[in-house]
Design an enzyme around this catalytic site. Structure first.
Site, PDB file in Angstrom:
ATOM      1  N   HIS A 184       0.657  -1.128   0.003  1.00 58.63           N
ATOM      2  CA  HIS A 184       0.092   0.025  -0.014  1.00 58.63           C
ATOM      3  C   HIS A 184       0.917   1.338   0.267  1.00 58.63           C
ATOM      4  CE1 HIS A 184       0.835  -0.886   4.244  1.00 58.63           C
ATOM      5  NE2 HIS A 184       0.592   0.783   4.570  1.00 58.63           N
TER       6      HIS A 184
HETATM    7  N1  UDP Z   1      -3.115  -6.368   8.447  1.00 63.43           N
HETATM    8  C1  UDP Z   1      -4.433  -7.094   8.808  1.00 63.43           C
HETATM    9  N2  UDP Z   1      -5.051  -7.438   7.584  1.00 63.43           N
HETATM   10  C2  UDP Z   1      -4.685  -7.066   6.406  1.00 63.43           C
HETATM   11  C3  UDP Z   1      -3.368  -6.462   6.145  1.00 63.43           C
HETATM   12  C4  UDP Z   1      -2.818  -6.128   7.338  1.00 63.43           C
HETATM   13  O1  UDP Z   1      -4.731  -7.372   9.764  1.00 63.43           O
HETATM   14  O2  UDP Z   1      -5.298  -7.219   5.326  1.00 63.43           O
HETATM   15  C5  UDP Z   1      -2.483  -6.062   9.748  1.00 63.43           C
HETATM   16  C6  UDP Z   1      -1.084  -6.728  10.274  1.00 63.43           C
HETATM   17  O3  UDP Z   1      -1.015  -7.783  10.441  1.00 63.43           O
HETATM   18  C7  UDP Z   1      -0.357  -5.559  10.938  1.00 63.43           C
HETATM   19  C8  UDP Z   1      -1.118  -4.352  10.590  1.00 63.43           C
HETATM   20  O4  UDP Z   1      -2.205  -4.792   9.572  1.00 63.43           O
HETATM   21  O5  UDP Z   1      -0.653  -5.812  12.177  1.00 63.43           O
HETATM   22  C9  UDP Z   1      -0.117  -3.499   9.568  1.00 63.43           C
HETATM   23  O6  UDP Z   1      -0.806  -2.249   9.109  1.00 63.43           O
HETATM   24  P1  UDP Z   1      -0.370  -1.828   7.721  1.00 63.43           P
HETATM   25  O7  UDP Z   1       0.306  -2.552   6.884  1.00 63.43           O
HETATM   26  O8  UDP Z   1      -1.657  -1.078   7.270  1.00 63.43           O
HETATM   27  O9  UDP Z   1       0.409  -0.364   7.987  1.00 63.43           O
HETATM   28  P2  UDP Z   1       1.791  -0.304   8.570  1.00 63.43           P
HETATM   29  O10 UDP Z   1       2.370  -1.351   9.500  1.00 63.43           O
HETATM   30  O11 UDP Z   1       2.768  -0.349   7.079  1.00 63.43           O
HETATM   31  O12 UDP Z   1       2.051   1.107   9.015  1.00 63.43           O
END
Ligand code: UDP
Length: 355
Positions: A198
């Site tokens: 994303h």
């Molecule tokens: N996650 C989830 N469902 C999904 C994709 C990610 O539950 O379809 C969870 C993942 O396990 C982690 C978190 O979302 O705990 C990560 O969020 P994201 O990738 O949106 O944000 P980032 O960590 O890149 O800031």
């Protein structure tokens, strides 16, 4: 009384351990900014994690970074009433993190930042700007790993303001892994690849996104499950890329936490650009390939199971290499032990006593 701020998907698994650690000893107002608002990106996490209903929802919804930050600032300020909170606790690196920290400072309220000091060194990432600026105005810097201390000292932040607390996201992972492991998955996850993407650098240009999809198609001996973030979904459909999705890739809606972590745990490999997913796979001992030239979480490269893959053309080779390096037992990362929430609560308690 403190305010505890969350706004977007990766925040929910970080505020939950803080609330559990506080255990009502310090009263907390849970503020949801509404940066993520649809069921799949917000409410489903409250359900899976057992989070209480937010005390306040600012309902800002989606907008450009500038507008969203401004709206969170305005609405958060309007939500503050006398007596002001003794501390505003923000987590992670989303727009709500910086926006609420700025409002707090303007009102003379101290700020605590959970996950302070992470740096990718890449100032084209909106999250990097949120991290840098938030940490400059934070009074209590709560750290997940040792390189954060070095980064913050380099930026002139005082060592006395830092407390090494470990990783609250891993508290949530450890607490809910037994429930995730009990789930039956359809399609089955065992041995499949799992994909999440994303970041604007991967999904905001059609050429880059197509090249990642093409590389997944070249690995046609493996089936991939790809829960698609709303931003990525919007771009796939507006550029008409559906026909470019290879036949070995199953696109789904964003997954609830339990299903997603169940799939992470059973995956042969995870391909991602998510910060949290690099951490979770490291703790689970699951091979991870991060489609980025850098990471703000270098501990996952040094002690975990993560490797960077700046060029999507290299994905098949990197995936094969990482699968070959799968550790026999999951690696141990200091203080990523399921007790970060308790340490954060202690640090908050100690800070409030001294102010
Ligand atoms: N996650 C989830 N469902 C999904 C994709 C990610 O539950 O379809 C969870 C993942 O396990 C982690 C978190 O979302 O705990 C990560 O969020 P994201 O990738 O949106 O944000 P980032 O960590 O890149 O800031």
């Amino acid at each position: 009384m403190i305010d505890l701020v969350c706004g977007a998907r990766p925040n929910f698994m970080k505020v939950d351990p803080v609330l559990r650690g506080l255990g009502g000893r310090i009263a907390a107002r849970l503020v949801h900014t509404g940066q993520h608002y649809d069921h799949a990106m917000s409410q489903s996490f409250f359900d899976d994690l057992g989070l209480p209903r937010p005390d306040v929802n600012l309902e800002v919804g989606s907008a450009s970074i500038t507008v969203q930050t401004a709206m969170v600032m305005q609405r958060y300020e309007e939500s503050l009433t006398d007596p002001l909170p003794d501390l505003v606790v923000v987590v992670g690196d989303v727009n709500s993190t910086l926006a609420c920290a700025l409002v707090a400072v303007r009102h003379g309220i101290p700020v605590a930042h959970v996950e302070a000091g992470l740096r990718s060194g890449d100032r084209t990432m909106p999250e990097e700007i949120n991290r840098l600026l938030t940490d400059q105005i934070t009074d209590l810097l709560l750290l997940t790993s040792s390189e954060a201390r070095r980064n913050l000292l380099r930026e002139g932040r005082p060592g006395e303001a830092m407390v090494m607390v470990g990783n609250p996201m891993i508290d949530t992972l450890m607490r809910l892994m037994p429930a995730a492991r009990a789930l039956a998955l359809d399609p089955p996850g065992q041995g499949a690849g799992l994909v999440t993407l994303h970041r604007p650098s991967n999904v905001d240009t059609p050429g880059r996104l197509r090249s990642i999809l093409d590389s997944l198609g070249r690995m046609n001996g493996m089936r991939f499950v790809f829960p698609v973030h709303p931003r990525t979904r919007r771009n796939i459909s507006s550029w008409g890329l559906e026909p470019s999705v290879p036949s070995n890739v199953v696109l789904t809606d964003p997954m609830p936490y339990l299903e997603f972590t169940a799939r992470e745990d059973r995956a042969a490999v995870v391909i991602t650009d998510s910060g949290g997913v690099q951490e979770e796979t490291s703790v689970l001992g699951v091979p991870c390939v991060t489609v980025r030239p850098n990471t703000e979480r270098p501990v996952t490269l040094e002690l975990g199971t993560n490797a960077l893959c700046p060029d999507p053309l290299d994905l098949p080779d990197m995936v094969e290499r990482q699968i070959g390096r799968r550790p026999a037992t999951p690696p141990q990362i200091p203080l990523w032990d399921g007790r970060a929430g308790a340490r954060i609560a202690d640090a908050i308690g100690g800070f409030l006593k001294c102010t």
